[in-house]
Each structure stands twice: as C-alpha cells, then as structure tokens.
Design a protein around this motif. Structure first.
Motif, PDB file in Angstrom:
ATOM      1  N   ARG A 245       0.675  -1.207  -0.140  1.00  0.00           N
ATOM      2  CA  ARG A 245      -0.084   0.068   0.117  1.00  0.00           C
ATOM      3  C   ARG A 245       0.922   1.208  -0.017  1.00  0.00           C
ATOM      4  O   ARG A 245       0.495   2.143  -0.663  1.00  0.00           O
ATOM      5  CB  ARG A 245      -0.914  -0.014   1.269  1.00  0.00           C
ATOM      6  N   ARG A 246       1.897   1.409   0.725  1.00  0.00           N
ATOM      7  CA  ARG A 246       2.973   2.354   0.778  1.00  0.00           C
ATOM      8  C   ARG A 246       3.519   2.530  -0.566  1.00  0.00           C
ATOM      9  O   ARG A 246       3.894   3.744  -0.996  1.00  0.00           O
ATOM     10  CB  ARG A 246       3.818   2.155   2.022  1.00  0.00           C
ATOM     11  N   ALA A 247       3.835   1.284  -1.361  1.00  0.00           N
ATOM     12  CA  ALA A 247       4.362   1.720  -2.675  1.00  0.00           C
ATOM     13  C   ALA A 247       3.366   2.059  -3.746  1.00  0.00           C
ATOM     14  O   ALA A 247       3.715   1.879  -4.789  1.00  0.00           O
ATOM     15  CB  ALA A 247       5.035   0.397  -2.842  1.00  0.00           C
ATOM     16  N   ARG A 248       2.156   1.978  -3.444  1.00  0.00           N
ATOM     17  CA  ARG A 248       1.058   2.017  -4.205  1.00  0.00           C
ATOM     18  C   ARG A 248       0.911   0.876  -5.353  1.00  0.00           C
ATOM     19  O   ARG A 248       1.062   1.109  -6.474  1.00  0.00           O
ATOM     20  CB  ARG A 248       1.235   3.471  -4.869  1.00  0.00           C
ATOM     21  N   MET A 249       0.998  -0.169  -4.708  1.00  0.00           N
ATOM     22  CA  MET A 249       1.107  -1.387  -5.710  1.00  0.00           C
ATOM     23  C   MET A 249       0.219  -2.440  -5.133  1.00  0.00           C
ATOM     24  O   MET A 249      -0.178  -2.209  -3.936  1.00  0.00           O
ATOM     25  CB  MET A 249       2.431  -1.886  -5.750  1.00  0.00           C
TER      26      MET A 249
END
Length: 333
Positions: A245-249
C-alpha cells in the motif's frame, strides 16, 4: 588503543604493473584503513603498504611502497588486494617471496585477508585449505580447480573464517573491509564509516553463513524509499499489504517487484532486516534479549532466539559475546 596494524601486500605484474581493477580494490583498503578516522573511534589503524622497492606502474602514475614484503610479519592484519591477471587466467605461480611472506605472517598470528583474486595468493600459501573462501564469481571456478582443498563459495559477498577472510570482487571488497571495522570497533563505528563512504552498512554479514540482502538505493517503481522506511519501522507489525500500500502497488505486484530487485520474498526480506537490526542492538547496546526481540519486530525472546539461531547459526547471547567490542555499551531505548 589502536585497533592494530594493517599491512597491505602489493603484488604488481612485472611487465604491466598494477591494473585498474587492482588499483580499485587497493584504493578501497586504503580508504578504510589508511585514512585516519579518529573522530569515529579515537584511534585508527596503522597502515603499512608493502611491496617491491622499485616504483610500480599504476596507469598514468607510479606507486612507491615504504616497506618490503618482510614487513608483513608483525602486522595484526595482512591484506592481499589482488594478484596479476597472468596468475589467475594464465596459470602462473604466485610469486614465491609473497607466498613465504604470507606464511610467515600467518604463523606469527596475523589475521589474513584477501580481496577478490588475492584469494589465489592465500590459497597458494596453503592458508585456505579446508576453509570456506570466495573470489569474484568469474574466477571462482579457477580457484576451485587449482586449489581443490579450498571450499569455494561464489554466492556470497565475503567469508569470515575467524583468522582468514576473503571477499568477492570489486565493491565486495568494501563490504569485507567494513566488516573488519565492525569486528574491531563495533557496529556503530562501522555504520558511521559506511555513511561517510555513502554505502549501506547492512550489506555486511555478522557470520560466515549470513549475508544481508542490501537495500536498493534507487528504483523506478519506488521500492527503495519504501524499503528504507520499513527498516526504520521494524518494531511495528509490518505486513506485505502495508508495504504494498505504501508503494502504491497491489500485494502481488509488490511481491514480484521485490523478488526481481532483491532476489527474495517480502516476508523473507523483512525477516532478514529484523535479524540485521537485532545484530546491531546485540553489538551496540546492553538491552536484554526480550527488548531486542520487541525493538526488532521479532516479538518474544523465544521467537528472536529461534529465528536468529536459524539465520545466523548461533544464539543471540553467543553472538553478543563474540561480536560486541570491548568498552561500555550504549543504552538504547
């Protein structure tokens, strides 16, 4: 007290001198041990550069040594940065005077170290027989073929057999040199030196069987910043979903990208970083094992002991005894 004398054995080719690759590894050793870093540790290493009396060609300049190979004797640590290409590729013998000087230094109690193809010199002196050793992966097969008594491992950055250490080629020499500083002066000093050299301190392994997975410094899809953030929040209950989620994946895409980038899965990578942080705390603080388990994100002391022993090969308590330097530890929170 000084951490000791480091003697570097210069092994030029009689016809061509020192190659650029040899100069690279020599320069790494000089940068770590030859530049005084007293602000990091109070006292630094005493350096001897040993080799032929005549100036040695090193590309556009000449290199002169102050000591002959006989000065390897009496040093606390002896480093062979490399040997000429004709020894590795052409099968020529390692110079007899170097072999004799290495044997004498080892017999006097020196810690023997090779960088890249310097392993051929230690092997020729019989110092690697029955030991695990490495060299640049391009030369590992030749090392194994010419010295069958050596246990050659081409999958690691370096090996640590206690009094004999070897590194793979090129920048892996820096990993081993920082590991030596870590052994001599502790993880905190080695970490500060690594930052000064603009490299990651956690590429070094605390044991011969354990090499940390390095953080990618840059990544087109943003893995570097995410993984750096994760190493700063290891005490938290991180999950693959959190990192994705933090990597937007998506978790699946994050799993695939991390595997491609580091060669390991997200859960395995997190465990490696937590073990590495536990090593740092064991070396540099007097925190009890229970607190170290909490601070590294491994939970209970029993869980820390199980994962640590499986990854590193010894218990946290034994690791602390072996790797914490002399002097009072810090009291981290």
């Amino acid at each position: 007290m000084s951490p000791g004398t480091v003697a570097i054995a210069l092994v030029p080719d009689e016809g061509t001198g020192i190659s650029p690759w040899e100069m690279y590894e020599l320069s790494i050793a000089l940068a770590v041990f030859g530049i005084p870093h007293q602000d990091l540790a109070g006292h630094w290493y005493d350096l001897r550069l040993c080799g032929p009396a005549a100036p040695t060609s090193a590309g556009p300049f000449a290199l002169r040594t102050e000591h002959g190979l006989d000065a390897l004797a009496g040093a606390d640590t002896v480093i062979v940065p490399s040997v000429p290409e004709r020894v590795v590729d052409g099968g020529d013998d390692v110079p007899a005077d170097l072999v004799e000087a290495l044997r004498t230094a080892a017999a006097s109690g020196a810690r023997m170290v090779s960088l890249c193809t310097g392993a051929f010199a230690l092997a020729a002196a019989g110092l690697l027989d029955g030991r695990r050793a490495t060299a640049h992966w391009q030369h590992a097969a030749q090392l194994a073929a010419r010295h069958p008594a050596v246990i050659v491992d081409d999958s690691v950055l370096y090996t640590d057999e206690g009094t004999v250490l070897t590194s793979a080629g090129a920048t892996a020499a820096l990993d081993l040199c920082l590991h030596l500083v870590r052994r001599d002066l502790g993880a905190r000093v080695a970490g500060r030196l690594a930052r000064r050299l603009v490299v990651h301190a956690h590429r070094a392994g605390g044991q011969a069987q354990f090499i940390d997975t390095p953080l990618p410094t840059t990544d087109a899809e943003g893995l570097g910043p995410v993984l750096q953030w994760a190493t700063e929040h290891l005490a938290e209950p991180l999950t693959v979903d959190d990192l994705a989620r933090r990597a937007r994946m998506s978790p699946r895409h994050f799993h695939r990208r991390l595997l491609e980038t580091t060669g390991t899965t997200p859960l395995r990578w997190l465990l490696q970083q937590r073990i590495a942080h536990a090593q740092l705390l064991l070396e540099s603080t007097d925190l009890p094992v229970e607190r170290i388990g909490e601070n590294s994100g491994l939970g209970t002391a029993a869980n820390l002991r199980r994962h640590f022993s499986r990854s590193v090969g010894i218990s946290p308590t034994d690791y602390r005894k072996a790797f914490r330097p002399s002097g009072p530890p810090s009291r981290a929170r």
